[in-house]
Design a protein around this motif. Structure first.
Motif, PDB file in Angstrom:
ATOM      1  N   GLN A  27      35.525  39.860  23.902  1.00  0.00           N
ATOM      2  CA  GLN A  27      34.874  40.569  22.801  1.00  0.00           C
ATOM      3  C   GLN A  27      33.820  39.715  22.115  1.00  0.00           C
ATOM      4  O   GLN A  27      33.866  38.493  22.170  1.00  0.00           O
ATOM      5  N   VAL A  59      31.665  40.180  18.229  1.00  0.00           N
ATOM      6  CA  VAL A  59      31.460  40.965  17.013  1.00  0.00           C
ATOM      7  C   VAL A  59      30.244  40.409  16.304  1.00  0.00           C
ATOM      8  O   VAL A  59      30.130  39.196  16.119  1.00  0.00           O
ATOM      9  N   THR A  66      27.966  46.739  11.759  1.00  0.00           N
ATOM     10  CA  THR A  66      28.934  45.922  12.483  1.00  0.00           C
ATOM     11  C   THR A  66      29.020  46.472  13.899  1.00  0.00           C
ATOM     12  O   THR A  66      29.253  47.667  14.092  1.00  0.00           O
ATOM     13  N   GLU A  67      28.813  45.597  14.873  1.00  0.00           N
ATOM     14  CA  GLU A  67      28.934  45.982  16.271  1.00  0.00           C
ATOM     15  C   GLU A  67      30.029  45.137  16.910  1.00  0.00           C
ATOM     16  O   GLU A  67      30.067  43.925  16.732  1.00  0.00           O
ATOM     17  N   LYS A  68      30.896  45.795  17.649  1.00  0.00           N
ATOM     18  CA  LYS A  68      31.948  45.098  18.383  1.00  0.00           C
ATOM     19  C   LYS A  68      31.878  45.584  19.825  1.00  0.00           C
ATOM     20  O   LYS A  68      31.941  46.776  20.093  1.00  0.00           O
ATOM     21  N   GLU A  69      31.714  44.626  20.740  1.00  0.00           N
ATOM     22  CA  GLU A  69      31.706  44.963  22.156  1.00  0.00           C
ATOM     23  C   GLU A  69      32.938  44.355  22.802  1.00  0.00           C
ATOM     24  O   GLU A  69      33.225  43.173  22.610  1.00  0.00           O
ATOM     25  N   TYR A 100      39.841  38.684  23.979  1.00  0.00           N
ATOM     26  CA  TYR A 100      40.249  39.758  23.076  1.00  0.00           C
ATOM     27  C   TYR A 100      41.765  39.787  22.959  1.00  0.00           C
ATOM     28  O   TYR A 100      42.473  39.932  23.949  1.00  0.00           O
ATOM     29  N   HIS A 148      27.572  41.081  12.847  1.00  0.00           N
ATOM     30  CA  HIS A 148      27.334  41.733  11.558  1.00  0.00           C
ATOM     31  C   HIS A 148      25.871  41.506  11.209  1.00  0.00           C
ATOM     32  O   HIS A 148      25.361  40.395  11.372  1.00  0.00           O
ATOM     33  N   ASP A 185      33.183  53.328  13.423  1.00  0.00           N
ATOM     34  CA  ASP A 185      33.553  53.234  14.841  1.00  0.00           C
ATOM     35  C   ASP A 185      32.930  54.322  15.715  1.00  0.00           C
ATOM     36  O   ASP A 185      33.629  55.060  16.398  1.00  0.00           O
ATOM     37  N   TYR A 243      31.374  35.414  24.404  1.00  0.00           N
ATOM     38  CA  TYR A 243      32.556  36.254  24.214  1.00  0.00           C
ATOM     39  C   TYR A 243      33.766  35.372  23.926  1.00  0.00           C
ATOM     40  O   TYR A 243      33.839  34.244  24.393  1.00  0.00           O
TER      41      TYR A 243
END
Length: 164
Positions: A28, A30, A42-45, A156, A32, A72, A153
């Motif tokens: 993951q 993240v 806020t992006e979370k991949e 996660y 901001h 989300d 990354y």
């Protein structure tokens, strides 16, 4: 000597590619940011690389400006991956229709469609991604894409509360 022989026999008997590949797992990143118009983003991949060489990518986007918000907004893609030494190739084969967990009433349909188009284009414009792995440990993976952009990354680990 006997122990070394047993270890060598075990290693030779493993099917090709089954040796612990540290790229396998869920990764993951993240980020901001705040846009020029004071929208907090806020992006979370989450990048899932499975042992069977299939992959899934989930991008979660949350935005907030004053009383307007989207929580989300989710984009999902699936495909295949292959690694050769430091080269990691990702091939996106399918992209699902995005959906949002929660949206304020003040967000228009046109705004949602425009936002969805921006993030979907990230997945559709380059379905084949050739990356160079510059760092790979059990907890961190850094790759550089064809354009020279570096992405770091972390492994996660979902919250124990969400697993129940």
């Amino acid at each position: 000597m006997r122990t070394l022989l047993i270890i060598l026999l075990f290693a030779v008997s493993l099917p090709a590619g089954s040796v612990d590949d540290m790229t396998v797992g869920r990764w993951q990143i993240v980020t901001h940011s705040t846009s020029a118009n004071r929208t907090h983003i806020t992006e979370k991949e989450i990048l899932g690389l499975k042992a069977d060489h299939t992959l899934d990518i989930t991008i979660l986007v949350s935005l907030k400006k004053d009383e307007h918000f989207i929580k989300d907004l989710q984009f999902r893609a699936t495909g295949i991956w292959k690694r050769h030494t430091t080269t990691l190739v990702l091939v996106i084969q399918k992209i699902e229709v995005p959906f949002a967990k929660e949206v304020s009433r003040t967000i228009t349909k046109r705004s949602m469609e425009a936002l969805a188009a921006v993030y979907q284009s990230r997945l559709t414009e380059s379905p084949i991604r050739i990356n160079t792995i510059t760092l790979l440990t059990d907890k961190k993976m850094t790759i550089i894409n064809e354009k020279g952009v570096s992405t770091s990354y972390t492994k996660y680990l979902p919250s124990p509360l969400k697993q129940k």
